[in-house]
Design a protein around this motif. Structure first.
Motif, PDB file in Angstrom:
ATOM      1  N   LYS A 121     -16.499  12.722  14.281  1.00 25.63           N
ATOM      2  CA  LYS A 121     -17.206  11.977  14.758  1.00 25.63           C
ATOM      3  C   LYS A 121     -17.785  11.925  12.661  1.00 25.63           C
ATOM      4  CE  LYS A 121     -18.742  11.927  18.919  1.00 25.63           C
ATOM      5  NZ  LYS A 121     -18.932  11.160  20.376  1.00 25.63           N
ATOM      6  N   PHE A 122     -17.266  12.802  12.560  1.00 22.53           N
ATOM      7  CA  PHE A 122     -17.769  11.904  10.945  1.00 22.53           C
ATOM      8  C   PHE A 122     -16.719  10.874  10.002  1.00 22.53           C
ATOM      9  CE2 PHE A 122     -17.345  12.427   6.468  1.00 22.53           C
ATOM     10  CZ  PHE A 122     -18.040  12.669   6.195  1.00 22.53           C
ATOM     11  N   LEU A 123     -15.369  10.769  10.544  1.00 22.93           N
ATOM     12  CA  LEU A 123     -15.011  10.052  10.376  1.00 22.93           C
ATOM     13  C   LEU A 123     -14.679   9.138  10.936  1.00 22.93           C
ATOM     14  CD1 LEU A 123     -11.918  12.826   9.302  1.00 22.93           C
ATOM     15  CD2 LEU A 123     -13.132  11.658   8.063  1.00 22.93           C
ATOM     16  N   GLU A 124     -15.278   9.459  12.161  1.00 21.68           N
ATOM     17  CA  GLU A 124     -15.087   7.606  13.146  1.00 21.68           C
ATOM     18  C   GLU A 124     -15.027   6.375  11.989  1.00 21.68           C
ATOM     19  OE1 GLU A 124     -16.675   8.597  17.015  1.00 21.68           O
ATOM     20  OE2 GLU A 124     -15.282  10.238  17.398  1.00 21.68           O
ATOM     21  N   LYS A 125     -16.658   6.303  11.509  1.00 21.08           N
ATOM     22  CA  LYS A 125     -16.676   5.377  10.903  1.00 21.08           C
ATOM     23  C   LYS A 125     -16.534   5.285   9.939  1.00 21.08           C
ATOM     24  CE  LYS A 125     -19.754   8.351   8.112  1.00 21.08           C
ATOM     25  NZ  LYS A 125     -21.129   9.137   7.504  1.00 21.08           N
ATOM     26  N   PHE A 126     -15.012   5.273   9.471  1.00 16.97           N
ATOM     27  CA  PHE A 126     -14.189   4.870   7.860  1.00 16.97           C
ATOM     28  C   PHE A 126     -13.476   4.451   8.683  1.00 16.97           C
ATOM     29  CE2 PHE A 126     -16.375   9.140   6.721  1.00 16.97           C
ATOM     30  CZ  PHE A 126     -16.716   8.191   5.419  1.00 16.97           C
ATOM     31  N   GLY A 127     -13.249   3.627   9.844  1.00 20.39           N
ATOM     32  CA  GLY A 127     -12.067   2.497  10.583  1.00 20.39           C
ATOM     33  C   GLY A 127     -10.820   3.510  11.432  1.00 20.39           C
ATOM     34  N   LYS A 128     -10.417   2.653  11.562  1.00 20.52           N
ATOM     35  CA  LYS A 128      -8.545   2.911  12.391  1.00 20.52           C
ATOM     36  C   LYS A 128      -7.507   3.489  11.333  1.00 20.52           C
ATOM     37  CE  LYS A 128      -9.310  -0.394  15.694  1.00 20.52           C
ATOM     38  NZ  LYS A 128      -8.980  -1.963  16.902  1.00 20.52           N
ATOM     39  N   TYR A 129      -7.988   3.046  10.042  1.00 19.69           N
ATOM     40  CA  TYR A 129      -7.159   3.044   9.065  1.00 19.69           C
ATOM     41  C   TYR A 129      -7.526   3.809   7.455  1.00 19.69           C
ATOM     42  CZ  TYR A 129      -3.000   1.782  12.488  1.00 19.69           C
ATOM     43  OH  TYR A 129      -2.867   1.012  13.712  1.00 19.69           O
ATOM     44  N   PHE A 130      -6.618   4.552   6.557  1.00 19.43           N
ATOM     45  CA  PHE A 130      -7.565   4.820   5.360  1.00 19.43           C
ATOM     46  C   PHE A 130      -5.943   4.035   5.004  1.00 19.43           C
ATOM     47  CE2 PHE A 130      -9.297   9.100   6.736  1.00 19.43           C
ATOM     48  CZ  PHE A 130     -10.077   8.468   7.343  1.00 19.43           C
ATOM     49  N   LEU A 131      -6.989   4.197   3.555  1.00 17.20           N
ATOM     50  CA  LEU A 131      -5.219   2.986   2.414  1.00 17.20           C
ATOM     51  C   LEU A 131      -5.057   4.396   1.010  1.00 17.20           C
ATOM     52  CD1 LEU A 131      -5.235   0.718   4.561  1.00 17.20           C
ATOM     53  CD2 LEU A 131      -5.670  -0.456   2.322  1.00 17.20           C
TER      54      LEU A 131
ATOM     55  N   VAL B 268       1.068  -0.977  -0.203  1.00 21.29           N
ATOM     56  CA  VAL B 268       0.269   0.521   0.776  1.00 21.29           C
ATOM     57  C   VAL B 268       0.765   1.263   0.176  1.00 21.29           C
ATOM     58  CG1 VAL B 268      -1.781   1.030   1.017  1.00 21.29           C
ATOM     59  CG2 VAL B 268      -0.955  -1.298   1.065  1.00 21.29           C
ATOM     60  N   ASP B 269       0.625   1.512  -0.475  1.00 22.60           N
ATOM     61  CA  ASP B 269       1.993   3.092  -1.028  1.00 22.60           C
ATOM     62  C   ASP B 269       1.617   4.106   0.729  1.00 22.60           C
ATOM     63  OD1 ASP B 269       1.975   2.318  -3.244  1.00 22.60           O
ATOM     64  OD2 ASP B 269       0.607   4.173  -4.355  1.00 22.60           O
ATOM     65  N   LEU B 270       0.740   4.545   0.709  1.00 26.50           N
ATOM     66  CA  LEU B 270       0.241   5.002   1.947  1.00 26.50           C
ATOM     67  C   LEU B 270      -0.647   4.277   2.813  1.00 26.50           C
ATOM     68  CD1 LEU B 270       0.200   9.136   0.673  1.00 26.50           C
ATOM     69  CD2 LEU B 270       2.417   7.659   1.991  1.00 26.50           C
ATOM     70  N   ILE B 271      -0.117   4.503   4.497  1.00 24.59           N
ATOM     71  CA  ILE B 271      -1.331   4.599   5.669  1.00 24.59           C
ATOM     72  C   ILE B 271      -1.934   5.719   6.389  1.00 24.59           C
ATOM     73  CG2 ILE B 271      -2.295   2.582   7.601  1.00 24.59           C
ATOM     74  CD1 ILE B 271      -1.452   0.132   5.754  1.00 24.59           C
ATOM     75  N   VAL B 272      -3.197   5.905   6.557  1.00 19.54           N
ATOM     76  CA  VAL B 272      -2.906   7.032   7.778  1.00 19.54           C
ATOM     77  C   VAL B 272      -3.822   6.775   9.244  1.00 19.54           C
ATOM     78  CG1 VAL B 272      -4.079   8.884   7.430  1.00 19.54           C
ATOM     79  CG2 VAL B 272      -3.201   8.445   5.221  1.00 19.54           C
ATOM     80  N   ARG B 273      -2.983   6.914   9.510  1.00 22.09           N
ATOM     81  CA  ARG B 273      -4.088   6.388  10.850  1.00 22.09           C
ATOM     82  C   ARG B 273      -5.210   7.332  11.072  1.00 22.09           C
ATOM     83  NH1 ARG B 273      -1.254   6.027  16.603  1.00 22.09           N
ATOM     84  NH2 ARG B 273       0.237   4.793  15.529  1.00 22.09           N
ATOM     85  N   ASN B 274      -6.396   7.152  10.980  1.00 26.16           N
ATOM     86  CA  ASN B 274      -7.008   7.527  11.218  1.00 26.16           C
ATOM     87  C   ASN B 274      -7.423   8.447  13.378  1.00 26.16           C
ATOM     88  OD1 ASN B 274      -9.316   9.527  10.965  1.00 26.16           O
ATOM     89  ND2 ASN B 274     -11.030   7.683  11.159  1.00 26.16           N
ATOM     90  N   ASP B 275      -6.397   9.217  13.295  1.00 25.76           N
ATOM     91  CA  ASP B 275      -6.268   9.511  14.523  1.00 25.76           C
ATOM     92  C   ASP B 275      -6.847  10.927  14.927  1.00 25.76           C
ATOM     93  OD1 ASP B 275      -5.133  11.291  12.943  1.00 25.76           O
ATOM     94  OD2 ASP B 275      -2.910  10.680  14.134  1.00 25.76           O
ATOM     95  N   ILE B 276      -7.981  11.549  14.351  1.00 32.85           N
ATOM     96  CA  ILE B 276      -8.658  12.862  14.488  1.00 32.85           C
ATOM     97  C   ILE B 276      -9.948  12.993  14.872  1.00 32.85           C
ATOM     98  CG2 ILE B 276      -9.651  14.903  13.639  1.00 32.85           C
ATOM     99  CD1 ILE B 276      -7.721  14.567  10.858  1.00 32.85           C
ATOM    100  N   ASN B 277      -9.361  13.376  16.069  1.00 34.97           N
ATOM    101  CA  ASN B 277     -11.505  12.837  17.318  1.00 34.97           C
ATOM    102  C   ASN B 277     -12.477  13.841  16.123  1.00 34.97           C
ATOM    103  OD1 ASN B 277     -12.945  12.543  18.618  1.00 34.97           O
ATOM    104  ND2 ASN B 277     -12.123  14.474  20.195  1.00 34.97           N
TER     105      ASN B 277
END
Length: 303
Positions: free
Chosen positions: A202-212, A191-200
């Motif tokens: 509510k909208f982004l919470e439903k998309f899991g712990k990491y973005f690919l 995977v080119d980039l993996i972004v940890r979904n660490d922003i508090n």
């Protein structure tokens, strides 16, 4: 750019001590991390985002030294500035010439008594970032220049690396602190980039712990259906760690890629497309996080 500081020292006690000092004395919006083992140093230099590196020149126990690491930083992260530190700076004066001429080194600090030297490092870090962040336009300019560089690069390998660096920088400016490059998962997919979904948020919470994120620096062509399917399969095999993927390109998307995206839109995992107009919209926004969320909202609907 986000205020992200990487400390590199071959002595664990020195790295941990400076990390603790800066973590305590820098403002809370700084992200400070460190590396002291050779493999970890190379990994973090090549595969993480940082706006500044505090780098020890002398590394007696390793095959690399601070000069080689500084050159690697310059090659892999065009946005990072470097603070050099050493108790033996005079030994490296000749070797340092090209590094200094690169314009990436903003200070060289002698390792003296710890509090004195650590305080000097702190002041250097804050002075640079305060000046950079005093103007929103300076950050927009850095992002736009980065995007132009990656599109204009001729060398294929450098082209891909520069685009990954740009996308990493962009997501860091959206607000994400932890971004890793060229990650190989348990199924051996890269995977080119993996972004940890660490922003508090509510909208982004439903998309899991990491973005690919898949990065395609192909301005003369387009992302097609097959590329979409390959990336979709990577997203499906993340063991539920990621519910969200991004395909970013300097080119365009074919009609078949859009059709395939619509066909898969009923799945739990979601994929969005980012191209020229989207990059511009995020970069020029006064609130890049909100601009990113609007793009997600526009492309992804609850099914």
């Amino acid at each position: 750019m986000k205020k992200s500081i990487l400390i590199i020292d071959d002595e664990k006690a020195q790295a941990e001590g400076l990390h603790k000092f800066l973590g305590k004395n820098l403002p809370k919006d700084y992200h400070v991390f460190f590396a002291y083992e050779e493999n970890d140093i190379i990994e973090k230099v090549e595969n993480t985002y940082y706006s500044m590196v505090v780098l020890d020149l002398r590394m007696d126990s390793y095959n690399i030294d601070g000069i080689k690491i500084a050159q690697k930083i310059i090659d892999t992260n065009p946005f990072a500035k470097i603070v050099l530190m050493s108790a033996f700076k005079a030994e490296y004066l000749v070797s340092l010439k090209d590094i200094i001429l690169s314009g990436k080194v903003i200070d060289t600090i002698d390792k003296t008594e710890f509090i004195e030297f650590a305080t000097q490092v702190q002041h250097t870090i804050e002075k640079y970032h305060d000046k950079l962040f005093s103007s929103l336009n300076s950050i927009q300019e850095a992002l736009l220049n980065s995007y132009a560089e990656c599109k204009n690069e001729i060398d294929t390998f450098k082209k891909g690396m520069k685009f990954e660096s740009f996308v990493s920088l962009l997501f860091n400016n959206i607000g994400f602190n932890n971004i890793n490059k060229r990650v190989i998962d348990e199924s051996r997919n890269e995977v080119d980039l993996i972004v940890r979904n660490d922003i508090n948020d509510k909208f982004l919470e439903k998309f899991g712990k990491y973005f690919l994120i898949e990065c395609k620096n192909i301005p003369a062509s387009a992302v097609d259906k097959n590329m979409f399917i390959v990336f979709s399969h990577k997203l499906e095999h993340t063991a539920n760690m990621s519910e969200f993927g991004v395909i970013a390109t300097t080119g365009n998307f074919t009609k078949t890629s859009y059709i395939e995206a619509v066909r898969e839109s009923g799945k739990h995992k979601k994929i969005i497309f980012l191209s020229n107009i989207d990059f511009e919209e995020i970069i020029t926004s006064d609130d890049r996080l909100e601009a990113f969320k609007k793009l997600i909202d526009k492309q992804v609907k609850d099914n």
